[in-house]
Motif scaffolding. Sequence first.
Motif, PDB file in Angstrom:
ATOM      1  N   THR A   1       4.822  14.862  56.724  1.00 49.40           N
ATOM      2  CA  THR A   1       6.271  14.915  56.909  1.00 49.40           C
ATOM      3  C   THR A   1       6.693  14.155  58.154  1.00 49.40           C
ATOM      4  O   THR A   1       7.651  13.369  58.129  1.00 49.40           O
ATOM      5  N   PHE A   2       5.993  14.378  59.252  1.00 52.38           N
ATOM      6  CA  PHE A   2       6.373  13.742  60.511  1.00 52.38           C
ATOM      7  C   PHE A   2       6.267  12.225  60.416  1.00 52.38           C
ATOM      8  O   PHE A   2       7.104  11.506  60.960  1.00 52.38           O
ATOM      9  N   TYR A   3       5.240  11.735  59.720  1.00 49.95           N
ATOM     10  CA  TYR A   3       5.035  10.289  59.639  1.00 49.95           C
ATOM     11  C   TYR A   3       6.096   9.610  58.777  1.00 49.95           C
ATOM     12  O   TYR A   3       6.434   8.442  58.988  1.00 49.95           O
ATOM     13  N   SER A   4       6.662  10.345  57.816  1.00 49.56           N
ATOM     14  CA  SER A   4       7.643   9.741  56.910  1.00 49.56           C
ATOM     15  C   SER A   4       9.068   9.829  57.433  1.00 49.56           C
ATOM     16  O   SER A   4       9.882   8.939  57.166  1.00 49.56           O
ATOM     17  N   ILE A   5       9.398  10.899  58.159  1.00 51.60           N
ATOM     18  CA  ILE A   5      10.784  11.072  58.605  1.00 51.60           C
ATOM     19  C   ILE A   5      10.908  11.274  60.111  1.00 51.60           C
ATOM     20  O   ILE A   5      12.022  11.447  60.620  1.00 51.60           O
ATOM     21  N   GLY A   6       9.782  11.230  60.829  1.00 48.35           N
ATOM     22  CA  GLY A   6       9.801  11.524  62.257  1.00 48.35           C
ATOM     23  C   GLY A   6      10.698  10.614  63.065  1.00 48.35           C
ATOM     24  O   GLY A   6      11.377  11.050  63.999  1.00 48.35           O
ATOM     25  N   LEU A   7      10.733   9.329  62.725  1.00 52.62           N
ATOM     26  CA  LEU A   7      11.540   8.370  63.483  1.00 52.62           C
ATOM     27  C   LEU A   7      13.026   8.701  63.373  1.00 52.62           C
ATOM     28  O   LEU A   7      13.743   8.741  64.386  1.00 52.62           O
ATOM     29  N   VAL A   8      13.495   8.941  62.150  1.00 51.00           N
ATOM     30  CA  VAL A   8      14.913   9.264  61.951  1.00 51.00           C
ATOM     31  C   VAL A   8      15.249  10.592  62.612  1.00 51.00           C
ATOM     32  O   VAL A   8      16.320  10.756  63.223  1.00 51.00           O
ATOM     33  N   MET A   9      14.325  11.550  62.535  1.00 45.60           N
ATOM     34  CA  MET A   9      14.552  12.839  63.177  1.00 45.60           C
ATOM     35  C   MET A   9      14.692  12.679  64.690  1.00 45.60           C
ATOM     36  O   MET A   9      15.586  13.261  65.322  1.00 45.60           O
ATOM     37  N   ARG A  10      13.827  11.871  65.280  1.00 48.10           N
ATOM     38  CA  ARG A  10      13.905  11.649  66.725  1.00 48.10           C
ATOM     39  C   ARG A  10      15.217  10.971  67.105  1.00 48.10           C
ATOM     40  O   ARG A  10      15.829  11.319  68.121  1.00 48.10           O
ATOM     41  N   LEU A  11      15.662  10.015  66.305  1.00 49.50           N
ATOM     42  CA  LEU A  11      16.925   9.332  66.588  1.00 49.50           C
ATOM     43  C   LEU A  11      18.104  10.298  66.512  1.00 49.50           C
ATOM     44  O   LEU A  11      18.997  10.286  67.368  1.00 49.50           O
ATOM     45  N   CYS A  12      18.095  11.162  65.496  1.00 43.21           N
ATOM     46  CA  CYS A  12      19.182  12.133  65.349  1.00 43.21           C
ATOM     47  C   CYS A  12      19.211  13.118  66.509  1.00 43.21           C
ATOM     48  O   CYS A  12      20.284  13.464  67.019  1.00 43.21           O
TER      49      CYS A  12
ATOM     50  N   VAL B   1      -0.948  17.944  65.886  1.00 43.82           N
ATOM     51  CA  VAL B   1       0.084  18.910  65.512  1.00 43.82           C
ATOM     52  C   VAL B   1       1.017  18.335  64.456  1.00 43.82           C
ATOM     53  O   VAL B   1       1.573  19.068  63.631  1.00 43.82           O
ATOM     54  N   GLN B   2       1.191  17.033  64.449  1.00 42.66           N
ATOM     55  CA  GLN B   2       2.151  16.377  63.562  1.00 42.66           C
ATOM     56  C   GLN B   2       1.845  16.609  62.083  1.00 42.66           C
ATOM     57  O   GLN B   2       2.754  16.567  61.255  1.00 42.66           O
ATOM     58  N   GLY B   3       0.590  16.840  61.747  1.00 41.38           N
ATOM     59  CA  GLY B   3       0.219  17.052  60.355  1.00 41.38           C
ATOM     60  C   GLY B   3       0.234  18.506  59.924  1.00 41.38           C
ATOM     61  O   GLY B   3      -0.091  18.812  58.771  1.00 41.38           O
ATOM     62  N   LYS B   4       0.634  19.415  60.824  1.00 43.83           N
ATOM     63  CA  LYS B   4       0.661  20.833  60.483  1.00 43.83           C
ATOM     64  C   LYS B   4       1.880  21.158  59.612  1.00 43.83           C
ATOM     65  O   LYS B   4       2.944  20.555  59.737  1.00 43.83           O
ATOM     66  N   TYR B   5       1.707  22.149  58.739  1.00 48.27           N
ATOM     67  CA  TYR B   5       2.798  22.557  57.850  1.00 48.27           C
ATOM     68  C   TYR B   5       4.005  23.081  58.614  1.00 48.27           C
ATOM     69  O   TYR B   5       5.145  22.983  58.138  1.00 48.27           O
ATOM     70  N   ILE B   6       3.781  23.636  59.791  1.00 49.06           N
ATOM     71  CA  ILE B   6       4.883  24.213  60.561  1.00 49.06           C
ATOM     72  C   ILE B   6       5.913  23.152  60.927  1.00 49.06           C
ATOM     73  O   ILE B   6       7.108  23.456  61.068  1.00 49.06           O
TER      74      ILE B   6
ATOM     75  N   ALA C   1       8.181  28.508  68.279  1.00 52.04           N
ATOM     76  CA  ALA C   1       7.146  29.234  69.013  1.00 52.04           C
ATOM     77  C   ALA C   1       5.781  29.050  68.361  1.00 52.04           C
ATOM     78  O   ALA C   1       4.767  28.865  69.054  1.00 52.04           O
ATOM     79  N   PHE C   2       5.749  29.074  67.026  1.00 49.28           N
ATOM     80  CA  PHE C   2       4.485  28.876  66.318  1.00 49.28           C
ATOM     81  C   PHE C   2       3.954  27.467  66.555  1.00 49.28           C
ATOM     82  O   PHE C   2       2.747  27.270  66.752  1.00 49.28           O
ATOM     83  N   ALA C   3       4.847  26.464  66.548  1.00 48.21           N
ATOM     84  CA  ALA C   3       4.424  25.082  66.816  1.00 48.21           C
ATOM     85  C   ALA C   3       3.841  24.954  68.217  1.00 48.21           C
ATOM     86  O   ALA C   3       2.846  24.250  68.432  1.00 48.21           O
ATOM     87  N   ILE C   4       4.448  25.634  69.178  1.00 53.04           N
ATOM     88  CA  ILE C   4       3.934  25.605  70.553  1.00 53.04           C
ATOM     89  C   ILE C   4       2.560  26.256  70.617  1.00 53.04           C
ATOM     90  O   ILE C   4       1.629  25.728  71.250  1.00 53.04           O
TER      91      ILE C   4
END
Length: 219
Positions: free
Chosen positions: A38-49, A93-98, A149-152
Motif C-alpha cells: 500500500t505504501f509503495y503505491s500511494i505513499g507519495l500522494v499521501m505524503r503530499l496531501c 514498517v511500510q509493508g505492514k498491514y497496519i 500507536a500500533f504502528a509506533i
Amino acid sequence: MNTYLFMYDLMQFCGHSWIFTNMIIRFMSFGKDSLADTFYSIGLVMRLCQLLSVLEILHILIGIDKSRLFPRVLQITERIIVLFVVINSQEEVQGKYIVCVLFFIWNVLDVVRYIYNMLARMGIYYLPLTWLNFSLCIPLYPLSVLAKAFAICVSLPYFESFGTYSVKLLFPFAFSIYFPYILKAYLLVLFIGMCFIIQNLFSERKAHLGTGNTEKKRS
C-alpha cells in the motif's frame, strides 16, 4: 479567500479520493496481497496531501478558517510524525498491514470532511452529509489513534536495531538521545491528546447537530 479555500479543499478532496479509490480497486483486484505494498503505491500522494494539510494551521492563524487551532495542530502533527518519522523512515514498517488500515481510516475521514467543506464554501448544506461529517470522526478518530500507536509499537524494534534518529553527543556534554524512548513517551502524549480531541469533536457535533436549527434551516 473563499475561492482559495474552495480550491484548497478541492485539491485535498481529489488527492484523498484518488488514494481511497486506488486502495479499494487494488484490494478488489489483488486481495490481501495488495495490503503489503500500500505504501509503495500511494505513499507519495499521501505524503503530499499531509504536507499540504499544514496550510490549515496557517489558515487558522491568519483568520480565514474559524476552526480551533490547538485541536487541528494536534491532529496534523500526529499524522506528520507517524507518517514521516515512523513509517517513511523504516522500510520494514511500510509493508505492514497496519499502514493500510491507518491510510484507510485517514482517507475515509478526509474524503467526507473535504467534500463537506467544499459545499459549505458555496453555502450548500445537506443534513445527511453534515451528520456524517460530525459523527463519523467520533468512532473513527480513536481507531486511528490505536492504529498510530500500533504502528509506533511495530516500528520500535527497527529503531532499536538500526539506531535511526538516536544520537550520542560526546562534546561538550556526554549525552545520548535514544529515539525509542522518545517514541514510547510520545505514545502517552498521543492518548492524552486523543482525550482532548474527542472532547472537541463532541463539542463541534453539538454545535452543528445538537439543536439542528442552523443546518436544517439551510438544508
